[in-house]
Design an enzyme around this catalytic site. Structure first.
Site, PDB file in Angstrom:
ATOM      1  CG  HIS A 114      38.478  36.045  30.140  1.00  0.00           C
ATOM      2  ND1 HIS A 114      37.387  35.869  31.022  1.00  0.00           N
ATOM      3  CD2 HIS A 114      39.381  36.569  31.126  1.00  0.00           C
ATOM      4  CE1 HIS A 114      37.647  36.503  32.325  1.00  0.00           C
ATOM      5  NE2 HIS A 114      38.687  36.847  32.393  1.00  0.00           N
ATOM      6  CE  LYS A 170      32.498  38.566  39.081  1.00  0.00           C
ATOM      7  NZ  LYS A 170      32.790  38.747  37.752  1.00  0.00           N
ATOM      8  CE  LYS A 208      34.825  44.196  42.014  1.00  0.00           C
ATOM      9  NZ  LYS A 208      35.915  43.153  41.570  1.00  0.00           N
ATOM     10  CG  ASN A 240      33.223  40.727  33.479  1.00  0.00           C
ATOM     11  OD1 ASN A 240      34.230  40.537  34.178  1.00  0.00           O
ATOM     12  ND2 ASN A 240      32.015  40.289  33.941  1.00  0.00           N
ATOM     13  CG  HIS A 294      43.419  39.812  34.170  1.00  0.00           C
ATOM     14  ND1 HIS A 294      42.590  38.893  33.671  1.00  0.00           N
ATOM     15  CD2 HIS A 294      42.716  40.577  34.800  1.00  0.00           C
ATOM     16  CE1 HIS A 294      41.281  39.351  33.964  1.00  0.00           C
ATOM     17  NE2 HIS A 294      41.439  40.486  34.455  1.00  0.00           N
ATOM     18  NE  ARG A 318      31.118  41.286  40.719  1.00  0.00           N
ATOM     19  CZ  ARG A 318      31.656  41.063  41.911  1.00  0.00           C
ATOM     20  NH1 ARG A 318      30.687  40.562  42.840  1.00  0.00           N
ATOM     21  NH2 ARG A 318      32.899  40.839  41.928  1.00  0.00           N
ATOM     22  CG  HIS A 363      37.391  41.282  31.944  1.00  0.00           C
ATOM     23  ND1 HIS A 363      37.366  42.963  31.968  1.00  0.00           N
ATOM     24  CD2 HIS A 363      37.970  41.108  33.203  1.00  0.00           C
ATOM     25  CE1 HIS A 363      38.164  43.237  33.063  1.00  0.00           C
ATOM     26  NE2 HIS A 363      38.355  42.391  33.718  1.00  0.00           N
ATOM     27  NE  ARG A 397      29.799  20.878  54.861  1.00  0.00           N
ATOM     28  CZ  ARG A 397      30.036  19.903  55.763  1.00  0.00           C
ATOM     29  NH1 ARG A 397      30.393  20.205  56.778  1.00  0.00           N
ATOM     30  NH2 ARG A 397      29.822  18.679  55.143  1.00  0.00           N
ATOM     31  CD  GLU A 438      40.761  44.668  35.332  1.00  0.00           C
ATOM     32  OE1 GLU A 438      39.678  45.306  34.937  1.00  0.00           O
ATOM     33  OE2 GLU A 438      41.058  43.513  35.205  1.00  0.00           O
ATOM     34  CD  GLU A 493      29.429  39.062  36.229  1.00  0.00           C
ATOM     35  OE1 GLU A 493      30.324  39.241  36.711  1.00  0.00           O
ATOM     36  OE2 GLU A 493      29.641  38.619  35.104  1.00  0.00           O
TER      37      GLU A 493
HETATM   38  P1  NAD Z   1      49.482  38.345  40.011  1.00  0.00           P
HETATM   39  O1  NAD Z   1      48.877  37.980  41.297  1.00  0.00           O
HETATM   40  O2  NAD Z   1      49.934  37.284  39.447  1.00  0.00           O
HETATM   41  O3  NAD Z   1      50.541  39.354  40.554  1.00  0.00           O
HETATM   42  C1  NAD Z   1      51.377  39.897  39.633  1.00  0.00           C
HETATM   43  C2  NAD Z   1      52.905  39.528  39.762  1.00  0.00           C
HETATM   44  O4  NAD Z   1      53.269  40.639  40.782  1.00  0.00           O
HETATM   45  C3  NAD Z   1      53.254  38.185  40.413  1.00  0.00           C
HETATM   46  O5  NAD Z   1      54.362  37.769  39.868  1.00  0.00           O
HETATM   47  C4  NAD Z   1      53.525  38.484  41.915  1.00  0.00           C
HETATM   48  O6  NAD Z   1      54.408  37.649  42.412  1.00  0.00           O
HETATM   49  C5  NAD Z   1      53.979  39.938  41.795  1.00  0.00           C
HETATM   50  N1  NAD Z   1      53.693  40.892  43.121  1.00  0.00           N
HETATM   51  C6  NAD Z   1      52.572  40.853  43.692  1.00  0.00           C
HETATM   52  N2  NAD Z   1      52.817  41.985  44.437  1.00  0.00           N
HETATM   53  C7  NAD Z   1      53.856  42.500  44.356  1.00  0.00           C
HETATM   54  C8  NAD Z   1      54.744  43.527  44.908  1.00  0.00           C
HETATM   55  N3  NAD Z   1      54.223  44.440  45.645  1.00  0.00           N
HETATM   56  N4  NAD Z   1      55.854  43.707  44.590  1.00  0.00           N
HETATM   57  C9  NAD Z   1      56.508  43.046  43.782  1.00  0.00           C
HETATM   58  N5  NAD Z   1      55.923  41.765  42.898  1.00  0.00           N
HETATM   59  C10 NAD Z   1      54.790  41.830  43.413  1.00  0.00           C
HETATM   60  O7  NAD Z   1      48.617  39.332  39.025  1.00  0.00           O
HETATM   61  P2  NAD Z   1      47.661  40.220  39.178  1.00  0.00           P
HETATM   62  O8  NAD Z   1      47.438  41.096  38.187  1.00  0.00           O
HETATM   63  O9  NAD Z   1      47.697  40.921  40.526  1.00  0.00           O
HETATM   64  O10 NAD Z   1      46.104  39.378  39.283  1.00  0.00           O
HETATM   65  C11 NAD Z   1      45.578  38.751  38.192  1.00  0.00           C
HETATM   66  C12 NAD Z   1      44.632  37.787  38.614  1.00  0.00           C
HETATM   67  O11 NAD Z   1      43.516  38.374  39.252  1.00  0.00           O
HETATM   68  C13 NAD Z   1      44.071  36.857  37.492  1.00  0.00           C
HETATM   69  O12 NAD Z   1      44.118  35.524  38.045  1.00  0.00           O
HETATM   70  C14 NAD Z   1      42.603  37.391  37.194  1.00  0.00           C
HETATM   71  O13 NAD Z   1      41.735  36.337  36.805  1.00  0.00           O
HETATM   72  C15 NAD Z   1      42.423  37.757  38.708  1.00  0.00           C
HETATM   73  N6  NAD Z   1      41.355  38.755  38.748  1.00  0.00           N
HETATM   74  C16 NAD Z   1      40.517  38.734  39.662  1.00  0.00           C
HETATM   75  C17 NAD Z   1      39.235  39.524  39.720  1.00  0.00           C
HETATM   76  C18 NAD Z   1      38.336  39.213  40.660  1.00  0.00           C
HETATM   77  O14 NAD Z   1      37.407  39.930  40.812  1.00  0.00           O
HETATM   78  N7  NAD Z   1      38.505  38.421  41.735  1.00  0.00           N
HETATM   79  C19 NAD Z   1      39.343  40.737  39.016  1.00  0.00           C
HETATM   80  C20 NAD Z   1      40.330  40.917  38.152  1.00  0.00           C
HETATM   81  C21 NAD Z   1      41.440  40.006  38.053  1.00  0.00           C
HETATM   82  N1  GLY Z   2      36.278  41.849  37.954  1.00  0.00           N
HETATM   83  C1  GLY Z   2      35.024  41.678  37.743  1.00  0.00           C
HETATM   84  C2  GLY Z   2      34.140  41.622  38.918  1.00  0.00           C
HETATM   85  O1  GLY Z   2      34.627  41.701  39.741  1.00  0.00           O
HETATM   86  O2  GLY Z   2      32.850  41.311  38.788  1.00  0.00           O
END
Ligand code: NAD
Ligand code: GLY
Length: 362
Positions: free
Chosen positions: A249, A140, A224, A242, A262, A238, A245, A118, A182, A234
């Site tokens: 998406h 998020k 942010k 997006n 992404h 907030r 997005h 939890r 971003e 949101e």
């Molecule tokens: P990811 O986590 O898949 O990382 C991208 C690639 O880079 C992967 O292959 C990873 O293993 C590699 N990698 C990471 N750090 C590295 C480093 N320092 N050196 C070498 N390789 C490295 O992708 P991302 O772009 O970081 O994140 C995308 C995800 O984030 C999506 O799932 C998206 O939905 C999510 N997201 C969430 C939010 C939120 O607010 N929570 C906002 C934007 C995106």
């Molecule tokens: N990436 C969008 C948010 O965090 O709201």
């Protein structure tokens, strides 16, 4: 090192930004309240940084959870792997999870922390530009469902975010560019001055010039943080984060998770938002051109996949979390630096944007 604070009553936390912060054990240890720690990472990041982070917890009961690498593993099935290991290794409610990786690891670890017994503490150590400027900040968390991206999740804030910009030196250029999408987003939605700075300095950021990179990350996180402080769950503002997005998406889901990054999908989505904003008479040709130019010069895609037709776009976009009372809401621009969330746009203009293909913004 620079420190920003995200102020959210009893759920606020610091965001540390600097070089080689992984070599400052106290910075992380002071946010760990007991002797159990589990570092969650993936097969790509583990050989690069896991032991460096593990060394910080010498003397602790430490678990290393190593997941396969990829958006396709951001699922309930692989979330359960985290729980399996935590339970097998007898982690209790005082444990702290450490998310060491990009947005996939950050979102999954945060959601695991929200659910495990939890709710347990977690710390974000983002290692992609995208995670450093966006996903690690704001709470998020979640996983994908076969029918939609990020459809299962929770708002759950970390105890701290530690951004070591040195980790970006191993990140592939394509990933760096995707994260930069971003960064551009922040300029477009709420900071025209920052957008101008990005037009002038995008090459330095993409070449990992430490000063430019730190400035871009700090600026992005402070924008942010301010937005999240005003609207954590949101209810309104907030949603402007997006920009691009909802279109993006649809592209990601159509292509299959992981085939378009992404940030690449968001880049095309932002081009579509610029295009529609001009059709509505809100943006000038010059503003649209500047947006398009920066996205293109950063090496990001500006045309949606050829096979993604209007009808499929509409179907996929209808799954968006911003759909409210059956109406699709989009983030659009009234000028560079001013975004609104609206469902008030003529269907005809929207459909023209969906059909524009390589003529977007032209
Ligand atoms: P990811 O986590 O898949 O990382 C991208 C690639 O880079 C992967 O292959 C990873 O293993 C590699 N990698 C990471 N750090 C590295 C480093 N320092 N050196 C070498 N390789 C490295 O992708 P991302 O772009 O970081 O994140 C995308 C995800 O984030 C999506 O799932 C998206 O939905 C999510 N997201 C969430 C939010 C939120 O607010 N929570 C906002 C934007 C995106
Ligand atoms: N990436 C969008 C948010 O965090 O709201």
């Amino acid at each position: 090192m620079q420190t920003l604070n995200l102020d959210l009553a009893d759920r606020g936390y610091p965001i540390y930004i600097g070089i080689n912060l992984l070599d400052q054990p106290e910075l992380i240890r002071k946010h760990v309240c007991a002797s159990q720690v589990a570092i969650v990472t993936n097969e790509t990041i583990a050989p690069l940084y896991l032991e460096r982070v593990a060394a910080i917890f010498d003397g602790y009961q430490l678990s290393r959870v190593i997941l396969p690498d990829g958006e396709q593993f951001k699922s309930l099935e692989y979330l359960n792997h985290i729980f399996d290991q935590l339970l097998a290794e007898k982690h209790n409610r005082t444990t702290t999870l450490i998310a060491l990786g990009g947005g996939v690891i950050g979102d999954m670890t945060g959601f695991a922390a929200a659910c495990y017994q939890r709710g347990v503490n977690f710390i974000q150590i983002p290692t992609t530009l995208l995670a450093q400027v966006d996903s690690s900040v704001g709470g998020k968390t979640g996983v994908n469902h076969p029918l939609g991206k990020n459809m299962i999740g929770a708002f759950y804030q970390p105890q701290a975010v530690l951004i070591d910009i040195q980790t970006l030196s191993s990140l592939p250029l394509r990933e760096l560019r995707a994260g930069f999408a971003e960064v551009i987003k922040y300029g477009l939605i709420c900071d025209a001055e920052f957008f101008v700075w990005l037009e002038e300095n995008y090459q330095k950021v993409l070449q990992l010039d430490p000063q430019a990179l730190t400035y871009a990350i700090h600026k992005s996180c402070s924008i942010k943080a301010e937005i999240v402080e005003g609207d954590e769950r949101e209810a309104g503002l907030r949603a402007t984060l997006n920009l691009g997005h909802t279109f993006g998406h649809a592209v990601e889901t159509f292509q299959g998770y992981g085939n378009w990054l992404h940030g690449e999908a968001v880049a095309v989505g932002m081009v579509m938002a610029l295009d529609l904003s001009r059709r509505l008479g809100w943006l000038t040709d010059n503003e649209v051109q500047r947006g398009l130019d920066l996205i293109e010069k950063a090496g990001l895609p500006i045309i949606p996949p050829d096979k993604l037709k209007k009808e499929t776009f509409i179907e996929l976009m209808a799954l968006d979390k911003k759909v409210f009372d059956g109406k699709l809401r989009l983030v659009l621009l009234q000028e560079i630096g001013r975004a609104i969330v609206t469902s008030n746009f003529p269907m005809e203009a929207f459909q023209q944007t969906l059909e524009a293909g390589d003529q977007l913004c032209r």
